[in-house]
Design a protein around this motif. Structure first.
Motif, PDB file in Angstrom:
ATOM      1  N   ILE A 569      -1.816   2.920  18.865  1.00 11.21           N
ATOM      2  CA  ILE A 569      -0.546   2.479  18.272  1.00 11.21           C
ATOM      3  C   ILE A 569      -0.136   1.118  18.832  1.00 11.21           C
ATOM      4  O   ILE A 569      -0.140   0.893  20.043  1.00 11.21           O
ATOM      5  N   ASP A 570       0.231   0.233  17.900  1.00 13.49           N
ATOM      6  CA  ASP A 570       0.694  -1.098  18.292  1.00 13.49           C
ATOM      7  C   ASP A 570       2.218  -1.123  18.411  1.00 13.49           C
ATOM      8  O   ASP A 570       2.763  -1.642  19.377  1.00 13.49           O
ATOM      9  N   SER A 571       2.902  -0.538  17.420  1.00 11.53           N
ATOM     10  CA  SER A 571       4.365  -0.497  17.443  1.00 11.53           C
ATOM     11  C   SER A 571       4.849   0.448  16.347  1.00 11.53           C
ATOM     12  O   SER A 571       4.057   0.925  15.524  1.00 11.53           O
ATOM     13  N   THR A 572       6.152   0.727  16.343  1.00 10.43           N
ATOM     14  CA  THR A 572       6.774   1.498  15.252  1.00 10.43           C
ATOM     15  C   THR A 572       7.942   0.677  14.717  1.00 10.43           C
ATOM     16  O   THR A 572       8.689   0.065  15.493  1.00 10.43           O
ATOM     17  N   ILE A 573       8.086   0.659  13.390  1.00 10.92           N
ATOM     18  CA  ILE A 573       9.157  -0.137  12.780  1.00 10.92           C
ATOM     19  C   ILE A 573       9.801   0.651  11.641  1.00 10.92           C
ATOM     20  O   ILE A 573       9.231   1.628  11.149  1.00 10.92           O
ATOM     21  N   ASN A 574      10.984   0.227  11.245  1.00 16.45           N
ATOM     22  CA  ASN A 574      11.663   0.774  10.069  1.00 16.45           C
ATOM     23  C   ASN A 574      11.670  -0.298   8.983  1.00 16.45           C
ATOM     24  O   ASN A 574      11.979  -1.471   9.259  1.00 16.45           O
ATOM     25  N   ILE A 575      11.337   0.072   7.753  1.00 16.51           N
ATOM     26  CA  ILE A 575      11.361  -0.866   6.637  1.00 16.51           C
ATOM     27  C   ILE A 575      12.079  -0.215   5.461  1.00 16.51           C
ATOM     28  O   ILE A 575      12.373   0.989   5.481  1.00 16.51           O
ATOM     29  N   THR A 576      12.350  -1.004   4.451  1.00 18.12           N
ATOM     30  CA  THR A 576      12.917  -0.502   3.196  1.00 18.12           C
ATOM     31  C   THR A 576      11.884  -0.692   2.095  1.00 18.12           C
ATOM     32  O   THR A 576      10.936  -1.479   2.256  1.00 18.12           O
ATOM     33  N   PRO A 577      12.049   0.005   0.990  1.00 18.19           N
ATOM     34  CA  PRO A 577      11.073  -0.156  -0.101  1.00 18.19           C
ATOM     35  C   PRO A 577      10.902  -1.602  -0.550  1.00 18.19           C
ATOM     36  O   PRO A 577       9.820  -1.986  -1.006  1.00 18.19           O
ATOM     37  N   GLU A 578      11.970  -2.433  -0.410  1.00 18.46           N
ATOM     38  CA  GLU A 578      11.868  -3.830  -0.830  1.00 18.46           C
ATOM     39  C   GLU A 578      10.903  -4.632   0.045  1.00 18.46           C
ATOM     40  O   GLU A 578      10.412  -5.696  -0.367  1.00 18.46           O
ATOM     41  N   ASP A 579      10.651  -4.135   1.274  1.00 17.80           N
ATOM     42  CA  ASP A 579       9.749  -4.858   2.186  1.00 17.80           C
ATOM     43  C   ASP A 579       8.281  -4.700   1.799  1.00 17.80           C
ATOM     44  O   ASP A 579       7.417  -5.419   2.309  1.00 17.80           O
ATOM     45  N   ILE A 580       7.983  -3.763   0.925  1.00 18.35           N
ATOM     46  CA  ILE A 580       6.592  -3.501   0.541  1.00 18.35           C
ATOM     47  C   ILE A 580       6.196  -4.427  -0.603  1.00 18.35           C
ATOM     48  O   ILE A 580       6.845  -4.450  -1.657  1.00 18.35           O
ATOM     49  N   LYS A 581       5.136  -5.216  -0.396  1.00 19.66           N
ATOM     50  CA  LYS A 581       4.635  -6.132  -1.406  1.00 19.66           C
ATOM     51  C   LYS A 581       3.218  -5.726  -1.799  1.00 19.66           C
ATOM     52  O   LYS A 581       2.463  -5.201  -0.968  1.00 19.66           O
ATOM     53  N   THR A 582       2.849  -5.977  -3.028  1.00 17.62           N
ATOM     54  CA  THR A 582       1.505  -5.645  -3.499  1.00 17.62           C
ATOM     55  C   THR A 582       0.672  -6.919  -3.592  1.00 17.62           C
ATOM     56  O   THR A 582       1.054  -7.870  -4.299  1.00 17.62           O
ATOM     57  N   ILE A 583      -0.436  -6.947  -2.885  1.00 16.09           N
ATOM     58  CA  ILE A 583      -1.360  -8.086  -2.891  1.00 16.09           C
ATOM     59  C   ILE A 583      -2.750  -7.557  -3.201  1.00 16.09           C
ATOM     60  O   ILE A 583      -3.265  -6.700  -2.470  1.00 16.09           O
ATOM     61  N   GLN A 584      -3.347  -8.067  -4.281  1.00 19.61           N
ATOM     62  CA  GLN A 584      -4.677  -7.627  -4.713  1.00 19.61           C
ATOM     63  C   GLN A 584      -4.743  -6.096  -4.807  1.00 19.61           C
ATOM     64  O   GLN A 584      -5.640  -5.450  -4.273  1.00 19.61           O
ATOM     65  N   ASN A 585      -3.737  -5.533  -5.451  1.00 13.42           N
ATOM     66  CA  ASN A 585      -3.650  -4.088  -5.696  1.00 13.42           C
ATOM     67  C   ASN A 585      -3.533  -3.257  -4.418  1.00 13.42           C
ATOM     68  O   ASN A 585      -3.806  -2.059  -4.430  1.00 13.42           O
TER      69      ASN A 585
END
Length: 680
Positions: A569-585
């Motif tokens: 494990i490197d780290s743990t973070i909290n994100i929102t759905p808006e933080d997820i981007k699609t790159i090359q599927n």
């Protein structure tokens, strides 16, 4: 004699002696004038011969006896250890290893064909042996087979020795120099020397030994030793007592005459036994021998089967599980006394776990010590000049890891020597030394051990790897164009990938590097490679110290608990759905300017998930394998906990995403995630 009870000891001791023969013969090859090396080789061969004869393995005993004939000529400077002779001796060691392996497997030891080796040894011995100079009649005793027995020589006596001898003579005792010669088949020389000491202690006192007691205890002598004995018995009686001890071939006794001392005001009590002055000052030899015997009885070290250690580790694991359960009960019901007791229990189980871990630890030198011979033989086969350096052989690893790491290292060494190190002429043309360098390095790094295989060879050409992968259909042209050189080089770990056009015994069969990666990952480790063209390569293996009890982060996915090893494990973070981007599927997130792919754990595990809520926070565990990173999306983070790894068994062994399981404090089962597989 029933030898079955000694079989395990014979196999262990034989393994040690064969390893010593390999190592010291390499030393002798480098320096044919190394007298300590030839003496160690002779001693190991002689001991192996005696052990084998005692156990009834005549084929092993006969081959080592023929080796002794050649080694004795080298030891006495009647024969030079040239390349041909060393090669023959190495082949003999290989044959002996095969014989011992056969014995271990329950097969006949004499199924190994050694007639050609015996003929070559005899030819070497008879072709170079010079007749020995005759011994003077008065200085030698003769056996029935005309073997020369050299009588005791004068031993240098200190002033204390002389005082003890003269005090004994004043009491009517004799001072004798006793030479004891053990039988050629004697297995435990230290035990025989102790038995001699004990027998003489019944009739007198030993005040000196040649060699010193420490050497007798550590078996640093051939088949004979000498003692100074003070006794009231006749020489014939002393000889008779010692000859009744098994594996004593000959006892030679010489009376010691010393000049009368200058009269001193010393009062000596006369009696039939040894004088008090002698008793008081007595021999450290006898005391140390008795101490050594006591140590042998109590056992300074004990050979324990790995199965027993595994059982002990399992019991400690169960203790850890129940400790966690008690801790939960105490916190849930707020029982102060129980919480306090569990805290103390936690310290005890921690110490116990640490001790068991250390007992399981062995040095990587047990694996590394096989490679000087591997490099030597492979260099001759490839017609290359290679020097192997080893660092950190005292670094410790769990025994389970040690047992599995040997074969991958063999593949890496062979790869470095075949693909990496150039032919001497090619190296010279590049301005390099004709002698290539291969290194084996081990060191601790946190809770891991790093093992590196290095070479100063040609390096790995990323373009050749990339083009070969495209040619074989492993990757597309587009993938190849988008790959960095480092990514292209890592293609060598793919199954069936090889750049060799010619199949040889060393490489070119498309197996090896993928086996290395698979084995390392099965051990919870990772492997990576760094390379520079014409400068060399570094294969870096990162392994966990132990595979039994680890720290892990517990996470929740659809009300099921999973464990992720903390080391990954490197780290743990909290994100929102808006933080997820699609790159090359592929879904990705950006952390501190770095684009990291993410894996939805519920989808990877094929579990039914609830509908995503647009405004809900998402928990992501950022993990790494080597330089690669990935984010694992989970429902909840439960917390860090010490877990005991349990294997899934044969029925569930095909589940790739799961590497094992553990039992939590509440009795619930949690599956342990295989991070390396999830990231693929």
């Amino acid at each position: 004699m029933d030898t079955n009870q000694y079989m395990e000891m014979f196999l262990e001791e034989s393994k040690d002696h064969l390893q010593s023969l390999n190592e010291r013969l390499l030393d002798l090859e480098r320096d044919p004038a190394d007298s300590s090396a030839i003496n160690e080789i002779f001693r190991s061969a002689h001991t192996l011969k005696g052990m084998s004869a005692t156990m009834g393995f005549t084929a092993i005993a006969e081959l080592t006896h023929d080796m002794e004939n050649v080694l004795d000529l080298i030891r006495n400077d009647k024969l030079k250890a040239d390349e041909d002779i060393v090669d023959v001796l190495f082949k003999c060691i290989d044959a002996l290893q095969q014989m011992v392996d056969n014995v271990s497997d329950g097969d006949p030891e004499n199924s190994v064909e050694v007639k050609d080796l015996v003929d070559r040894l005899n030819a070497i011995a008879t072709g170079n042996q010079q007749p020995a100079a005759p011994k003077a009649a008065e200085s030698a005793g003769k056996k029935a087979d005309n073997e020369t027995i050299v009588p005791p020589t004068d031993i240098e006596l200190s002033d204390i020795d002389l005082d003890l001898i003269n005090s004994a003579k004043d009491s009517g005792l004799r001072a004798m120099q006793v030479k004891v010669i053990l039988a050629d088949t004697c297995v435990l020389k230290t035990v025989r020397s102790y038995m001699v000491m004990s027998a003489l202690d019944e009739i007198g006192d030993v005040i000196k030994s040649i060699p010193p007691t420490e050497d007798l205890e550590q078996e640093k002598f051939d088949l004979e030793f000498e003692l100074i004995l003070l006794t009231g018995e006749e020489e014939q009686k002393v000889e008779s007592i010692l000859m009744n001890i098994s594996e004593i071939k000959k006892v030679i006794i010489k009376l010691i005459n010393v000049p009368a001392p200058v009269k001193k005001n010393i009062s000596v009590e006369k009696k039939a036994s040894v004088p008090a002055a002698v008793k008081k000052n007595a021999p450290a030899v006898k005391k140390q021998a008795i101490q050594h015997h006591d140590n042998m009885k109590s056992g300074q070290s004990v050979r324990v089967g790995i199965e027993r250690l595994d059982s002990l580790m399992n019991l400690v694991g169960e203790l850890v599980i129940n400790k966690t359960r008690l801790e939960q009960i105490g916190n849930t019901h707020r029982i102060a006394e129980l919480v306090e007791t569990v805290e103390q229990m936690d310290r005890v189980t921690g110490d116990l776990q640490s001790i068991v871990m250390k007992v399981r630890m062995v040095t990587v030198g047990q694996v590394f010590n096989r490679f000087p011979r591997v490099v030597r033989d492979l260099a001759k086969e490839l017609n290359k000049e290679v020097n192997l350096t080893i660092e950190g052989e005292d670094t410790e690893l769990d025994r389970t890891v040690i047992d599995e790491i040997g074969d991958p290292l063999v593949h890496l060494i062979r790869n470095s020597m075949d693909h990496g190190i150039e032919h001497p002429d090619d190296r010279e043309a590049k301005g390099k030394s004709r002698v290539g360098k291969v290194g084996l390095i081990a060191r601790h790094e946190g809770n891991n051990v790093i093992i590196m295989v290095t070479d100063d060879g040609a390096g790995i050409d990323a373009n050749i790897i990339r083009n070969k992968a495209i040619e074989k259909g492993v990757i597309t042209q587009e993938d190849g164009d988008n790959m960095t050189d480092a990514e292209a080089v890592r293609l060598i770990f793919l199954p069936g990938f090889s750049t060799s056009d010619v199949i040889t015994d060393v490489s070119g069969r498309g197996v090896g590097m993928d086996v290395v990666r698979t084995t390392i990952e099965a051990l919870g480790g990772v492997i990576d490679v760094e390379t520079k063209k014409n400068e060399g390569s570094i294969f870096k293996i990162k392994l966990p110290l132990t595979l039994a009890i680890i720290q892990a982060l517990l996470v929740d996915v659809q009300e099921e608990i999973y464990a992720i090893p903390l080391a990954a494990i490197d780290s743990t973070i909290n994100i929102t759905p808006e933080d997820i981007k699609t790159i090359q599927n592929k879904e990705t997130i950006v952390i501190r300017g770095e684009i990291i792919p993410i894996v939805r754990l519920d989808r990877a595990l094929n579990v039914v998930s609830a509908e995503d809520k647009e405004d809900e926070e998402i928990y992501v565990v950022v993990v790494h394998v080597g330089d690669k990173k990935c984010g694992i999306m989970v429902d909840k983070l439960i917390g860090q906990q010490e877990i005991v790894i349990k294997t899934l068994g044969k029925l569930l062994s095909g589940i790739k995403v799961i590497s094992g399981a553990t039992v939590l404090g509440n009795g619930q089962i949690a599956l342990i995630l295989d991070v390396a597989i999830l990231m693929q």
